[in-house]
Design a protein around this motif. Structure first.
Motif, PDB file in Angstrom:
ATOM      1  N   PRO A 247      41.838  28.638 -37.086  1.00  9.51           N
ATOM      2  CA  PRO A 247      41.783  27.693 -38.208  1.00  9.51           C
ATOM      3  C   PRO A 247      40.403  27.074 -38.390  1.00  9.51           C
ATOM      4  N   ALA A 248      39.947  27.099 -39.637  1.00  7.83           N
ATOM      5  CA  ALA A 248      38.636  26.532 -39.955  1.00  7.83           C
ATOM      6  C   ALA A 248      38.718  25.052 -40.305  1.00  7.83           C
ATOM      7  N   ASP A 249      39.911  24.578 -40.631  1.00  9.87           N
ATOM      8  CA  ASP A 249      40.047  23.182 -41.071  1.00  9.87           C
ATOM      9  C   ASP A 249      41.255  22.534 -40.408  1.00  9.87           C
ATOM     10  N   CYS A 250      41.107  21.261 -40.124  1.00  8.86           N
ATOM     11  CA  CYS A 250      42.239  20.440 -39.666  1.00  8.86           C
ATOM     12  C   CYS A 250      41.957  18.999 -40.065  1.00  8.86           C
ATOM     13  N   ARG A 251      42.986  18.340 -40.492  1.00 11.71           N
ATOM     14  CA  ARG A 251      42.860  16.944 -40.916  1.00 11.71           C
ATOM     15  C   ARG A 251      43.979  16.146 -40.281  1.00 11.71           C
ATOM     16  N   PHE A 252      43.651  14.967 -39.797  1.00 10.48           N
ATOM     17  CA  PHE A 252      44.705  14.065 -39.327  1.00 10.48           C
ATOM     18  C   PHE A 252      44.383  12.634 -39.741  1.00 10.48           C
ATOM     19  N   ASP A 253      45.440  11.892 -40.015  1.00  9.07           N
ATOM     20  CA  ASP A 253      45.330  10.484 -40.378  1.00  9.07           C
ATOM     21  C   ASP A 253      45.856   9.650 -39.228  1.00  9.07           C
ATOM     22  N   PHE A 254      45.154   8.585 -38.922  1.00  4.18           N
ATOM     23  CA  PHE A 254      45.588   7.701 -37.844  1.00  4.18           C
ATOM     24  C   PHE A 254      45.403   6.255 -38.247  1.00  4.18           C
ATOM     25  N   GLU A 255      46.100   5.396 -37.547  1.00  4.07           N
ATOM     26  CA  GLU A 255      45.988   3.972 -37.832  1.00  4.07           C
ATOM     27  C   GLU A 255      45.736   3.197 -36.553  1.00  4.07           C
ATOM     28  N   ILE A 256      45.085   2.054 -36.726  1.00  5.95           N
ATOM     29  CA  ILE A 256      44.824   1.118 -35.640  1.00  5.95           C
ATOM     30  C   ILE A 256      45.388  -0.224 -36.074  1.00  5.95           C
ATOM     31  N   ARG A 257      46.310  -0.748 -35.307  1.00  5.62           N
ATOM     32  CA  ARG A 257      46.883  -2.072 -35.592  1.00  5.62           C
ATOM     33  C   ARG A 257      46.416  -3.024 -34.497  1.00  5.62           C
ATOM     34  N   THR A 258      45.626  -3.991 -34.893  1.00  6.26           N
ATOM     35  CA  THR A 258      44.952  -4.836 -33.917  1.00  6.26           C
ATOM     36  C   THR A 258      45.479  -6.261 -33.903  1.00  6.26           C
ATOM     37  N   LEU A 259      45.450  -6.860 -32.720  1.00  5.37           N
ATOM     38  CA  LEU A 259      45.656  -8.297 -32.618  1.00  5.37           C
ATOM     39  C   LEU A 259      44.590  -8.997 -33.451  1.00  5.37           C
ATOM     40  N   PRO A 260      44.889 -10.193 -33.973  1.00 10.49           N
ATOM     41  CA  PRO A 260      43.956 -10.835 -34.903  1.00 10.49           C
ATOM     42  C   PRO A 260      42.537 -11.035 -34.368  1.00 10.49           C
ATOM     43  N   ASP A 261      42.384 -11.147 -33.050  1.00  7.03           N
ATOM     44  CA  ASP A 261      41.050 -11.412 -32.500  1.00  7.03           C
ATOM     45  C   ASP A 261      40.328 -10.134 -32.061  1.00  7.03           C
ATOM     46  N   GLN A 262      40.895  -8.971 -32.378  1.00  9.48           N
ATOM     47  CA  GLN A 262      40.259  -7.716 -31.984  1.00  9.48           C
ATOM     48  C   GLN A 262      39.717  -6.965 -33.204  1.00  9.48           C
ATOM     49  N   ASP A 263      38.682  -6.189 -32.984  1.00 11.68           N
ATOM     50  CA  ASP A 263      37.940  -5.526 -34.043  1.00 11.68           C
ATOM     51  C   ASP A 263      38.397  -4.079 -34.203  1.00 11.68           C
ATOM     52  N   ALA A 264      39.105  -3.796 -35.293  1.00  7.77           N
ATOM     53  CA  ALA A 264      39.597  -2.435 -35.527  1.00  7.77           C
ATOM     54  C   ALA A 264      38.446  -1.456 -35.719  1.00  7.77           C
ATOM     55  N   GLN A 265      37.405  -1.881 -36.399  1.00  6.39           N
ATOM     56  CA  GLN A 265      36.260  -1.001 -36.606  1.00  6.39           C
ATOM     57  C   GLN A 265      35.621  -0.616 -35.272  1.00  6.39           C
ATOM     58  N   GLY A 266      35.557  -1.572 -34.360  1.00  3.12           N
ATOM     59  CA  GLY A 266      34.995  -1.276 -33.043  1.00  3.12           C
ATOM     60  C   GLY A 266      35.819  -0.250 -32.285  1.00  3.12           C
ATOM     61  N   ILE A 267      37.142  -0.329 -32.438  1.00  3.50           N
ATOM     62  CA  ILE A 267      38.017   0.643 -31.794  1.00  3.50           C
ATOM     63  C   ILE A 267      37.817   2.026 -32.415  1.00  3.50           C
ATOM     64  N   ALA A 268      37.723   2.076 -33.739  1.00  3.62           N
ATOM     65  CA  ALA A 268      37.480   3.349 -34.412  1.00  3.62           C
ATOM     66  C   ALA A 268      36.146   3.953 -33.992  1.00  3.62           C
ATOM     67  N   GLN A 269      35.164   3.102 -33.778  1.00  2.00           N
ATOM     68  CA  GLN A 269      33.843   3.596 -33.370  1.00  2.00           C
ATOM     69  C   GLN A 269      33.880   4.257 -31.992  1.00  2.00           C
ATOM     70  N   GLN A 270      34.827   3.831 -31.163  1.00  4.95           N
ATOM     71  CA  GLN A 270      34.963   4.487 -29.867  1.00  4.95           C
ATOM     72  C   GLN A 270      35.317   5.965 -30.052  1.00  4.95           C
ATOM     73  N   LEU A 271      36.229   6.237 -30.984  1.00  4.49           N
ATOM     74  CA  LEU A 271      36.609   7.621 -31.247  1.00  4.49           C
ATOM     75  C   LEU A 271      35.456   8.384 -31.908  1.00  4.49           C
ATOM     76  N   GLN A 272      34.762   7.728 -32.825  1.00 10.74           N
ATOM     77  CA  GLN A 272      33.643   8.380 -33.499  1.00 10.74           C
ATOM     78  C   GLN A 272      32.532   8.736 -32.500  1.00 10.74           C
ATOM     79  N   GLN A 273      32.292   7.829 -31.564  1.00  8.09           N
ATOM     80  CA  GLN A 273      31.266   8.105 -30.553  1.00  8.09           C
ATOM     81  C   GLN A 273      31.686   9.269 -29.664  1.00  8.09           C
ATOM     82  N   TYR A 274      32.952   9.291 -29.286  1.00  7.03           N
ATOM     83  CA  TYR A 274      33.461  10.400 -28.471  1.00  7.03           C
ATOM     84  C   TYR A 274      33.297  11.715 -29.224  1.00  7.03           C
ATOM     85  N   ALA A 275      33.595  11.690 -30.528  1.00  8.48           N
ATOM     86  CA  ALA A 275      33.471  12.912 -31.333  1.00  8.48           C
ATOM     87  C   ALA A 275      32.033  13.411 -31.333  1.00  8.48           C
ATOM     88  N   GLN A 276      31.087  12.522 -31.551  1.00 11.86           N
ATOM     89  CA  GLN A 276      29.690  12.939 -31.661  1.00 11.86           C
ATOM     90  C   GLN A 276      29.088  13.347 -30.317  1.00 11.86           C
TER      91      GLN A 276
END
Length: 387
Positions: A247-276
């Motif tokens: 397969p040349a393509d794959c797409r997945f959708d995911f969600e992050i549900r955070t406690l009010p004092d936690q940063d969802a973008q920061g959590i997503a960046q962890q995955l982005q950093q792992y990818a890169q």
């Protein structure tokens, strides 16, 4: 009109998020006009949907917002035993799509209008109705942008999502994202010569699971929430053409549900950093044009209203309870709070019925919401007398 009669009218409008909400908005506008309550409509770009904002009382001072969303989730594929867009009363329950989430509350708010008009109020009462809440709290943003520009921004907000009329001061935030993995196709007999997009997507999904495990650490938890930690999950995945093609393509959708004092973008960046750092180099070692791309789908902030705030005190007085709680689902409350409007979530019905076939709100819950709004009216009149 009684709240039940108004609810019957509201349920008759199919305001599934993919449809227009203008018929419902026009009904509310006409209802308010009959009571000489002015309102304004804030349209989307193609004018197929609108928010509504109305004010009862003088608008020269901060007021109380009674807020709700007009859209509902689809009924497609659900085994309804009653017509979803027709109110059905049976055994003390009122059935129909949106009865709990959240046209029941809107009906009670409209039924309260004559009482709110009967005597002067110390604080104005605003009615705010939005569109496309169910697909990412989209419509309310233009309404809030308008409120933020005003000299007399509302002092507090009550959002009537179904909480069984228990006052809610907190909920989690949400970030929904899409990950597109671009691989390189080849015959499956020569699989090492290709870049298998599904397998690399699976590696990223596995890392999401590890991130989720780390979020369960005790020092990150908040016992007021259930579950008491931020969560991640993959909800949709697609890819591949045939078993004998890498397969040349794959797409997945995911969600992050955070406690009010936690940063969802920061959590997503962890995955982005792992990818890169871990995934993309392996992919590009085989084919330089392969890679991973992330894009945001929707987001809204969490809510954590101070239990000592005026909003909390007012709803406690109206509900007769200062026992505040939290909910797992999200609302538009975090967006109100983000522009400085303290917000409480409190409405009739239960989310246990929301989004399900044969959704309902009990007759008693609707009546109890009527009583809560009557107490709100009385409280605002007493404030007027004390002034």
């Amino acid at each position: 009109m009684s709240s039940q009669a108004i609810l019957a009218a509201l349920i008759g409008f199919d305001t599934t998020s993919r449809e227009s909400n203008l018929q419902l908005i026009e009904f509310v506008r006409d209802f308010l006009a009959e009571h000489q309550v002015p309102c304004e409509l804030i349209f989307n770009d193609d004018r197929s949907k609108a928010n509504l904002f109305a004010t009862i009382g003088t608008d020269d001072r901060p007021g109380v917002v009674l807020s709700g969303h007009t859209d509902v989730v689809p009924v497609d594929g659900q085994p309804w035993t009653v017509p979803p867009f027709e109110l059905t009363e049976k055994d003390g329950k009122l059935y129909g799509r949106g009865t709990a989430d959240m046209k029941g509350y809107i009906a009670c708010v409209l039924a309260a209008v004559p009482g709110l008009l009967a005597l002067p109020l110390r604080m104005p009462v605003h009615i705010a109705l939005s569109y496309d809440e169910e697909v990412g709290c989209l419509g309310v943003r233009s309404l809030l942008a308008e409120l933020e520009r005003r000299a007399n921004k509302p002092a507090l907000c009550i959002i009537g999502e179904p909480t069984e009329l228990k006052p809610v001061l907190g909920h989690k935030g949400k970030l929904a994202m899409r990950c597109d993995v671009q691989g390189a196709a080849c015959h499956s007999a020569y699989a090492p010569q290709g870049v298998n997009a599904i397998e690399y997507a699976a590696e990223l999904i596995g890392e999401l699971g590890r991130i989720g495990t780390r979020l369960r650490a005790g020092h990150l938890q908040d016992a007021r929430f259930d579950p008491p930690f931020s969560t991640v999950q993959t909800g949709v995945i697609s890819g591949g053409k045939a078993l004998n093609i890498v397969p040349a393509d794959c797409r997945f959708d995911f969600e992050i549900r955070t406690l009010p004092d936690q940063d969802a973008q920061g959590i997503a960046q962890q995955l982005q950093q792992y990818a890169q750092e871990q995934v993309v180099p392996k992919m590009q070692a085989v084919n330089a044009r392969s890679g991973v791309r992330f894009s945001a789908l929707s987001s809204y902030p969490g809510l954590a209203t101070d239990e000592h705030s005026d909003a909390a005190k007012l709803i406690a007085e109206c509900c007769g309870s200062s026992e505040f709680t939290t909910v797992a689902f999200g609302t538009e409350g975090g967006l109100f709070d983000a522009i400085g409007i303290p917000t409480v979530v409190c409405g009739p019905g239960s989310m246990d019925q929301g989004h399900k076939p044969d959704e309902f709100v009990s007759v008693e819950q609707l009546a109890a919401c009527d009583r809560m709004l009557e107490r709100l009216t009385l409280t605002l009149r007493l404030l007027h007398r004390r002034a």
